[in-house]
Scaffold this active site. Structure first.
Site, PDB file in Angstrom:
ATOM      1  N   CYS A 142      12.287   5.402   2.929  1.00  0.00           N
ATOM      2  CA  CYS A 142      11.096   5.183   2.137  1.00  0.00           C
ATOM      3  C   CYS A 142      11.570   5.820   0.579  1.00  0.00           C
ATOM      4  CB  CYS A 142       9.890   5.594   2.745  1.00  0.00           C
ATOM      5  SG  CYS A 142       8.569   4.971   1.605  1.00  0.00           S
TER       6      CYS A 142
ATOM      7  N   ARG B 280       2.894  -5.760   3.134  1.00  0.00           N
ATOM      8  CA  ARG B 280       2.825  -4.386   3.377  1.00  0.00           C
ATOM      9  C   ARG B 280       2.498  -3.653   2.126  1.00  0.00           C
ATOM     10  NH1 ARG B 280       5.165   0.564   4.550  1.00  0.00           N
ATOM     11  NH2 ARG B 280       4.281   1.544   6.352  1.00  0.00           N
TER      12      ARG B 280
END
Length: 534
Positions: free
Chosen positions: A344, A443
């Site tokens: 991430c 998302r």
């Protein structure tokens, strides 16, 4: 002799081994989690260490039961992440067998995700109420094709070829395995075990009684029929074997494996929720990198109103204010983490997020007052991180990179130039994931954007072998960590972390280096060894 002052008396020197009359009272070492976090630094798992407690129990007595949501309890605190390189039905099955749960990714169509739910539910069942049923006019070739497609054999045969029809017989591998190819055109009715030879259970029989009947019959399947001899369900011997092999398995009230499914916050995913619910999903995870939005609050409220039988895990959150809004909306669990996963880059790109240790304590300490369990999601790369997450208040941990590269994760193995066996692993905010499906973009609220801004990367991870070998090692390490902390269960570990009894210290960079392998020219780091193997 003179009359001057007397020389001072010599002090009695305590001889070695002589105990003092009274031991001094020790001072309390370390800091509570609250004191540690309120120092004002953003802390990761590597920044902190638990201080040891008192041991008066063996490691194998450490209890690992935990709450996933308000209403769902697991035997182990392990949750696989809803990523398309981590959790599809194979991973979800294995995780549930080992006491955890898998959350199926949603980077696919709603129908594909619902089918994965069905595959998990069919894998281990009590009363199978939707068995594969054949007609008497089908052929041996049809049976072989069904066995290849479903991965098992043992099909009841009814006059209609459907559940509810008159039971005529059952066809198993024993009936067809020795038939030469030239006989594969024979009708099922000519090779099946006939009705007169069947042992059946009557409708209304309890699951335990049905299992006892199956054991006594020494058969592979037990058809359940009503008074008209119509097929209403089926019991499988293979399920009994699985029950004995996996005593920790996460099961629903029907003895089927637990499974979760991820959905986005968008209204068009409400149909996805309905399809997954029809397939038997147990928990819905709303998958968003930033959960504090009007979109997620509306989705939580809709789910609790439309599908009240399902528990809803909301997130992701890293502050108490975010948690408050989602708990107020009605969620049954929270997912903590923003930008801490190994793939991430949200914190780098968006400059928003929070170090995971601080995030877990702040959110979990608030949610505990509301009776809402929390999942620590991200930043987990070893067993110690799991122990620290639970000590800071998490009930469960969600793992991505730790499970990627296992046999059960999606994707094929390949070899690097140096000969290392690898699998692909990518973030759901990576360009590769967004190219595969618009679901990934949802998302991050960017499915309609002309320019896709990546919040994840695409990489590789080393082969870790099977989950069935890896997770037992992680569980055993977790028990040893709780033992060293002097806590007889994960519940006690979490409670003492939140009430201040458990003590912590912040580690300097030098202390972190000291706590790992150091000072060697070379070393072999094997994480575990199973007795009886090489």
């Amino acid at each position: 002799f003179g009359s001057g002052p007397m020389p001072p008396a010599k002090k009695k020197v305590k001889t070695e081994g002589e105990a003092p009359k009274k031991l001094p009272k020790p001072t309390v070492d370390g800091l509570s989690a609250k004191e540690l976090i309120e120092e004002g630094y953003g802390l990761t798992y590597n920044d902190i260490l638990l201080l040891p407690g008192f041991i008066d129990f063996p490691a194998d007595r450490v209890g690992t039961d935990c709450r996933l949501t308000r209403n769902i309890t697991l035997k182990t605190p392990f949750v696989s992440s809803p990523m398309d390189t981590v959790t599809e039905h194979q991973m979800a099955i294995a995780m549930a067998q080992l006491g955890g749960v898998g959350i199926l990714h949603n980077n696919n169509t709603a129908e594909e995700q619902a089918e994965m739910v069905r595959k998990v539910k069919r894998f281990r069942q009590g009363f199978i109420d939707d068995p594969v049923v054949l007609t008497p006019d089908g052929t041996v070739a049809d049976v072989l094709e069904r066995r290849k497609k479903n991965g098992f054999c043992g099909f009841p045969v009814t006059d209609t070829g459907k559940l509810g029809g008159q039971l005529l017989g059952i066809v198993t591998s024993r009936d067809i395995d020795l038939l030469p190819p030239k006989e594969h055109g024979r009708k099922v009715s000519t090779v099946m075990t006939q009705r007169a030879a069947l042992i059946v259970g009557k409708e209304g029989l309890s699951l335990e009684a049905a299992q006892d009947t199956l054991k006594a019959s020494k058969k592979g399947k037990l058809p359940i029929v009503n008074d008209s001899f119509e097929l209403v369900a089926l019991i499988s011997k293979s399920d009994l074997k699985k029950e004995q092999s996996f005593p920790r398995a996460s099961l629903d009230k029907n003895s089927q494996l637990l499974v979760g499914a991820a959905v986005s916050t968008h209204p068009d995913d409400r149909e996805r929720c309905l399809l997954c619910a029809q397939a038997g999903v147990d928990v819905i995870v709303i998958d968003s990198s930033q959960g504090n939005s009007t979109y997620q609050i509306e989705m939580v409220k809709w789910l609790k109103a439309k599908l009240p039988q399902l528990d809803v895990i909301a997130g992701n959150v890293v502050t108490q204010e975010q948690a408050h809004n989602l708990i107020e909306a009605g969620c049954d669990g929270l997912r903590i983490g923003m930008g801490s996963g190994s793939i991430c880059i949200t914190q780098e790109v968006c400059a928003v997020g929070r170090p995971q240790g601080t995030a877990v304590y702040r959110v979990a300490s608030y949610a505990a007052q509301c009776g809402v369990p929390c999942i620590a999601d991200g930043g987990i790369s070893n067993v110690g991180h799991i122990i620290k997450a639970c000590a800071l208040g998490a009930s469960c941990v969600m793992m991505g990179s730790m499970l990627a590269g296992t046999t059960e994760s999606p994707g094929e193995y390949f070899y690097s130039e140096t000969g290392q066996r690898l699998k692909r692993y990518r973030g759901m905010g990576s360009i590769a994931a967004m190219k595969k499906s618009s679901q990934s973009s949802k998302r991050y609220f960017s499915e309609k954007a002309d320019i896709k801004v990546a919040q994840g990367v695409d990489g590789t991870v080393a082969d870790k072998g099977s989950i069935h070998t890896f997770i037992p090692y992680v569980l055993k390490g977790l028990q040893h960590g709780c033992q060293d902390a002097g806590t007889v269960s994960l519940d006690v570990l979490r409670e003492r972390g939140l009430d201040g009894t458990l003590r912590f210290e912040r580690r300097s960079p030098s202390a972190q280096a000291e706590g790992g392998v150091h000072g060697l020219a070379s070393y072999d780091k094997r994480l575990f060894w199973k007795v009886g193997t090489e």
